[in-house]
Design a protein around this motif. Structure first.
Motif, mmCIF file in Angstrom:
data_model
loop_
_atom_site.group_PDB
_atom_site.id
_atom_site.type_symbol
_atom_site.label_atom_id
_atom_site.label_comp_id
_atom_site.label_asym_id
_atom_site.label_seq_id
_atom_site.Cartn_x
_atom_site.Cartn_y
_atom_site.Cartn_z
ATOM 1 N N ILE A 167 -49.783 31.454 78.730
ATOM 2 C CA ILE A 167 -49.242 32.769 79.096
ATOM 3 C C ILE A 167 -50.371 33.790 79.212
ATOM 4 O O ILE A 167 -50.412 34.596 80.148
ATOM 5 N N THR A 168 -51.307 33.731 78.266
ATOM 6 C CA THR A 168 -52.454 34.644 78.310
ATOM 7 C C THR A 168 -53.264 34.428 79.583
ATOM 8 O O THR A 168 -53.700 35.393 80.234
ATOM 9 N N GLY A 169 -53.460 33.153 79.943
ATOM 10 C CA GLY A 169 -54.194 32.857 81.168
ATOM 11 C C GLY A 169 -53.522 33.428 82.397
ATOM 12 O O GLY A 169 -54.185 33.991 83.284
ATOM 13 N N LEU A 302 -40.713 30.323 78.928
ATOM 14 C CA LEU A 302 -39.684 29.312 78.641
ATOM 15 C C LEU A 302 -40.312 28.050 78.051
ATOM 16 O O LEU A 302 -39.739 27.418 77.161
ATOM 17 N N PHE A 303 -41.482 27.689 78.545
ATOM 18 C CA PHE A 303 -42.200 26.533 78.013
ATOM 19 C C PHE A 303 -42.515 26.734 76.529
ATOM 20 O O PHE A 303 -42.316 25.831 75.710
ATOM 21 N N ALA A 304 -43.006 27.932 76.186
ATOM 22 C CA ALA A 304 -43.308 28.238 74.787
ATOM 23 C C ALA A 304 -42.038 28.204 73.933
ATOM 24 O O ALA A 304 -42.030 27.652 72.830
ATOM 25 N N ALA A 305 -40.963 28.789 74.452
ATOM 26 C CA ALA A 305 -39.700 28.784 73.711
ATOM 27 C C ALA A 305 -39.199 27.360 73.509
ATOM 28 O O ALA A 305 -38.706 27.000 72.427
ATOM 29 N N SER A 353 -39.379 24.296 83.006
ATOM 30 C CA SER A 353 -40.491 24.431 82.058
ATOM 31 C C SER A 353 -40.024 24.385 80.610
ATOM 32 O O SER A 353 -40.755 23.921 79.732
ATOM 33 N N PHE A 354 -38.824 24.891 80.338
ATOM 34 C CA PHE A 354 -38.298 24.832 78.972
ATOM 35 C C PHE A 354 -38.220 23.387 78.498
ATOM 36 O O PHE A 354 -38.565 23.070 77.350
#
Length: 434
Positions: A167-169, A302-305, A353-354
């Motif tokens: 996300i930071t990237g 969503l990937f992180a979640a 992505s989730f």
């Protein structure tokens, strides 16, 4: 006497003596940070694909070389990284990886000055070489620093730092690289040569600043790692009297071979989808490049979640069953994106992505489960499978040039089918063993 524990796949295994205690807490913190750092590098590539397509007027297949050289670097350096780790320990491998990462980021400066796509590809190859060292070290280290029974769950928690880095990237790319200026071919033709050259040069120069900052931060981590204690040798399984193992020995473990294949297709699916999310949004929803980057940002949130939710669900569901569930849903969503397209297709692509979230670490943990002294060799083979990000992204780019970006997503759908098959086969094998 060590009591039996449950492995990542849900089968019993003799107890192991993992690294524990406060002595390795700083090493644990640095190791988790590595997941963040390579997340930044991996997903900045998705921004670079959009940026280089504009700055160097490339086709979709031409932009795929960003991922091709990147994941080829992983492929070539995974085994050497494993050898360095086995011979000199975790610290040497991690410091080497960080130094290569920083060197690759610094190479962005001469590449931009020369305005050569090929030099940027070289820089990305060097970064990937460093990340091969980091991933080959960090993934098995996280499975060893604690109870073997919770290896898959612990690795998923550590990998939760990866999407935060991703996300930071994307945010770095969204605000500091992408200009939002999108000239079509007609507009470029009407510009005089000097104005056109200035536009291209400004787009190339935009990547320099962020990568110089990344180099400085990564070098700081390398210095910190030099002063931190890391485990030197892998813990032994109970009753094990060997110190290492040969690469030929791992070929006797079909679950590992299956994990290598599954990881090849999973990484190809993930990298392909994220690499072309901006292009898909532009073609299917009429988004500009920054709005497309926003869609990619939502994908990573969503990937992180999903990573956090998946790690929590593993307390109640066997990792291999959760892998099968998430791979099946990813397959369905990718099929919708590839067959229906439009705004609905974009929503499906983003939502996938989730469910991609837990697949890499779970495949990894299942693959090296029960390998004992062969864990590090097995880990390097799974890291080599990241070459799928090069091959399948190139295939998606080729399909996109021939049939459109929408249908190119079906390459990822087929890849998720392989992951689903792996999870089902391992799950049935575990049920029979139980």
């Amino acid at each position: 006497m060590a009591m039996p524990v449950m492995t990542a796949a849900g089968t019993p295994q003799a107890g192991a003596t993992p690294y524990r205690g406060q002595r390795y807490l700083p090493a644990l913190i640095i190791t988790v940070s590595l997941f963040f750092l390579w997340g930044v590098a991996n997903n900045l590539n998705d921004i670079l694909i959009a940026q280089f397509r504009k700055a160097f007027t490339l086709s979709d297949f031409g932009t795929s070389f960003v991922q091709q050289v990147f994941y080829f670097g992983y492929f070539l350096l995974a085994v050497p990284a494993s050898m360095v780790m086995r011979r000199f320990g975790y610290k040497a491998a991690i410091v080497t990886g960080l130094m290569l990462y920083a060197a690759g980021a610094l190479l962005f400066y001469p590449a931009a000055q020369a305005s050569l796509y090929q030099l940027f590809l070289l820089a990305l190859f060097v970064i990937a070489a460093g990340l091969a060292f980091l991933e080959t070290s960090a993934n098995p280290l996280m499975t060893e620093l604690g109870d073997p029974a919770t290896a898959a769950r612990r690795l998923n928690w550590a990998q939760a730092a990866n999407p935060l880095g991703a996300i930071t990237g994307i945010l770095i790319g969204r605000f500091f690289i992408l200009s939002g200026i999108e000239h079509d071919e007609q507009a470029l033709v009407t510009m005089d040569a000097a104005a056109r050259e200035a536009f291209y040069r400004s787009e190339v120069q935009a990547v320099v600043g962020p990568y110089m900052w990344i180099a400085a931060i990564v070098l700081a981590f390398a210095v910190a790692a030099l002063f931190v204690a890391f485990p030197k040798n892998p813990p032994r399984d109970a009753g094990d009297t060997t110190q290492g193992g040969r690469f030929a020995d791992v070929l006797r473990h079909p679950r590992l071979i299956g994990a290598v294949a599954a990881q090849f297709f999973y990484v190809g699916a993930q990298v392909g989808l994220w690499s072309y999310t901006i292009r898909y949004a532009q073609a299917n929803a009429g988004f500009g490049e920054r709005a497309g980057a926003d869609a990619l940002f939502v994908s990573l949130v969503l990937f992180a979640a999903g990573r956090f939710a998946g790690a929590a669900l593993m307390a109640r569901m066997a990792p291999v069953r959760l892998l099968a569930l998430f791979a099946g849903i990813s397959l369905a969503l990718a099929a919708v994106a590839g067959l229906i397209g439009g705004t609905i297709g974009l929503y499906a692509l983003v939502a996938s992505s989730f469910f991609m979230s837990i697949q890499f670490p779970t495949i990894f943990a299942i693959g090296i489960d029960g390998l004992g002294p062969l864990r590090r060799i097995g880990a390097s083979l799974i890291v080599m499978a990241i070459i799928g990000g090069a091959g399948l992204t190139a295939l998606m780019g080729l399909v996109s040039d021939l049939a459109g970006i929408t249908h190119a997503v079906l390459v990822s759908a087929a890849s998720f089918a392989v992951v689903l098959a792996f999870a089902i086969i391992v799950g049935r094998g575990s049920a029979r063993a139980g």
